[in-house]
Design an enzyme around this catalytic site. Sequence first.
Site, PDB file in Angstrom:
ATOM      1  N   LYS A   1     -27.336  16.063 -16.822  1.00  0.00           N
ATOM      2  CA  LYS A   1     -27.155  15.413 -17.840  1.00  0.00           C
ATOM      3  C   LYS A   1     -25.635  16.346 -17.380  1.00  0.00           C
ATOM      4  CE  LYS A   1     -28.964  12.810 -19.822  1.00  0.00           C
ATOM      5  NZ  LYS A   1     -28.755  11.693 -18.852  1.00  0.00           N
TER       6      LYS A   1
ATOM      7  N   HIS B   1     -31.865  17.079  -8.042  1.00  0.00           N
ATOM      8  CA  HIS B   1     -31.227  17.722  -9.558  1.00  0.00           C
ATOM      9  C   HIS B   1     -31.971  19.548  -8.390  1.00  0.00           C
ATOM     10  CE1 HIS B   1     -29.693  15.817 -12.572  1.00  0.00           C
ATOM     11  NE2 HIS B   1     -31.236  15.036 -12.146  1.00  0.00           N
TER      12      HIS B   1
ATOM     13  N   SER C   1     -26.979  15.918 -24.750  1.00  0.00           N
ATOM     14  CA  SER C   1     -26.626  14.449 -23.731  1.00  0.00           C
ATOM     15  C   SER C   1     -28.054  14.781 -23.668  1.00  0.00           C
ATOM     16  CB  SER C   1     -26.073  15.004 -22.187  1.00  0.00           C
ATOM     17  OG  SER C   1     -25.772  13.970 -21.782  1.00  0.00           O
TER      18      SER C   1
HETATM   19  S1  PPS Z   1     -28.956  12.354 -15.111  1.00  0.00           S
HETATM   20  O1  PPS Z   1     -29.856  11.874 -15.806  1.00  0.00           O
HETATM   21  O2  PPS Z   1     -28.666  13.895 -15.195  1.00  0.00           O
HETATM   22  O3  PPS Z   1     -28.686  12.155 -13.957  1.00  0.00           O
HETATM   23  O4  PPS Z   1     -27.483  12.230 -16.128  1.00  0.00           O
HETATM   24  P1  PPS Z   1     -26.150  12.428 -15.492  1.00  0.00           P
HETATM   25  O5  PPS Z   1     -25.431  11.720 -15.022  1.00  0.00           O
HETATM   26  O6  PPS Z   1     -26.087  14.370 -15.090  1.00  0.00           O
HETATM   27  O7  PPS Z   1     -25.309  13.081 -17.272  1.00  0.00           O
HETATM   28  C1  PPS Z   1     -24.778  12.157 -18.151  1.00  0.00           C
HETATM   29  C2  PPS Z   1     -23.867  12.074 -18.635  1.00  0.00           C
HETATM   30  O8  PPS Z   1     -22.459  11.828 -17.661  1.00  0.00           O
HETATM   31  C3  PPS Z   1     -21.964  11.287 -18.398  1.00  0.00           C
HETATM   32  N1  PPS Z   1     -20.894  10.780 -18.094  1.00  0.00           N
HETATM   33  C4  PPS Z   1     -19.699  10.126 -17.664  1.00  0.00           C
HETATM   34  N2  PPS Z   1     -18.921  11.176 -18.726  1.00  0.00           N
HETATM   35  C5  PPS Z   1     -17.720  11.150 -18.278  1.00  0.00           C
HETATM   36  N3  PPS Z   1     -17.066   9.993 -17.307  1.00  0.00           N
HETATM   37  C6  PPS Z   1     -17.716   9.479 -17.327  1.00  0.00           C
HETATM   38  N4  PPS Z   1     -17.448   8.261 -15.746  1.00  0.00           N
HETATM   39  C7  PPS Z   1     -19.273   9.617 -16.963  1.00  0.00           C
HETATM   40  N5  PPS Z   1     -20.360   9.004 -16.276  1.00  0.00           N
HETATM   41  C8  PPS Z   1     -21.925   9.582 -16.829  1.00  0.00           C
HETATM   42  C9  PPS Z   1     -23.027  10.535 -19.962  1.00  0.00           C
HETATM   43  O9  PPS Z   1     -22.010   9.381 -20.605  1.00  0.00           O
HETATM   44  C10 PPS Z   1     -23.775  11.653 -20.447  1.00  0.00           C
HETATM   45  O10 PPS Z   1     -23.060  12.134 -20.782  1.00  0.00           O
HETATM   46  P2  PPS Z   1     -22.981  11.966 -22.827  1.00  0.00           P
HETATM   47  O11 PPS Z   1     -22.998  13.402 -23.294  1.00  0.00           O
HETATM   48  O12 PPS Z   1     -24.133  11.415 -22.766  1.00  0.00           O
HETATM   49  O13 PPS Z   1     -22.660  10.894 -22.914  1.00  0.00           O
END
Ligand code: PPS
Length: 293
Positions: free
Chosen positions: A46, A101, A131
């Site tokens: 996340k 990860h 998240s």
């Molecule tokens: S995972 O399951 O570990 O692979 O998740 P991960 O991709 O690391 O994290 C998911 C969060 O990243 C946000 N996200 C973004 N934020 C801003 N801009 C862009 N383009 C973007 N793409 C993914 C996603 O919305 C999750 O955060 P939260 O706070 O839940 O919205």
Amino acid sequence: MDNTSTYLFNFKGYNFERSLVKMEIIENVDNFEIRNDDVFIITYPKSGTIWTQQILSLIYFEGHRNRTENIQTVDRAPFFEYNLHDLDFIKMPSPRIFASHLPYYLVPKGLKNKKAKILYIYRNPKDILTSFFHFSNLMVLFEASDSIENFMEKFLEGKVLGSLWFDHIRGWYEHRHDFNILFMSYEDMKKDLRGSVLKICHFLEKDLSAEDVDAVVKQAAFQNMKSDSRANYEDIIQNEIGTRNSEGKFLRKGTIGDWKNHFTVEQSERFDRIFLKNMKDIPLKFVWDMNED
Ligand code: PPS
């Protein structure tokens, strides 16, 4: 931690998602041959993994940038230990991009040749927790929690996928000199996506034209990714993994400071105390609010 949890599988002191992890990969990780031009995106869950997968895929693949190819980002930049589509990593053409990860001590030893590159993306842990709470409640393969308080307890005990956040970031930070690694924060990417893309290009030694950089930035912006079925994991989470609620989205808020809508003042202060105690000797900069510099 015992190994009887329905959701988590502990291997060498680190928690994997039980039914998605590829045992043949993690058991043979030491022998996994690293190429000099491999790139690993390493994150605690996340923290911006799929965002960075999208950015790197756009940087490396012209057909992605100019939209002439219709390939899911996860097939261009697959998860390493959760090889969702069972890609043959040995046959994958170079340069290979992986997302992972894994903690520093479980990655392929070949990464210590310092030629292959690692991009470590970190995020303020209050937003990670928020998240992660929503994501765990959404996904059938994760243990749901009825409140932030209950999830915070698991998070602070490391009883989640990825184990303890403090161990993950400390381990990678303290062993940074063993690897060719760049630390970048989710918050820097959010506040200055173009500047972050340029920094990543510099690290990866990719010289893109200003027009190409614009195309990367445009397609990596939150709203564009959210509506792009190749990038938003909609298919994967709904049809391949399974959700408890069909309305839930992988790309949820995509912002800095959503924790303020979920933490009580007491929870926030408690978290601050634990953060300070564990992180006081780690000089990485953390941003907790969209309006903070
Ligand atoms: S995972 O399951 O570990 O692979 O998740 P991960 O991709 O690391 O994290 C998911 C969060 O990243 C946000 N996200 C973004 N934020 C801003 N801009 C862009 N383009 C973007 N793409 C993914 C996603 O919305 C999750 O955060 P939260 O706070 O839940 O919205």
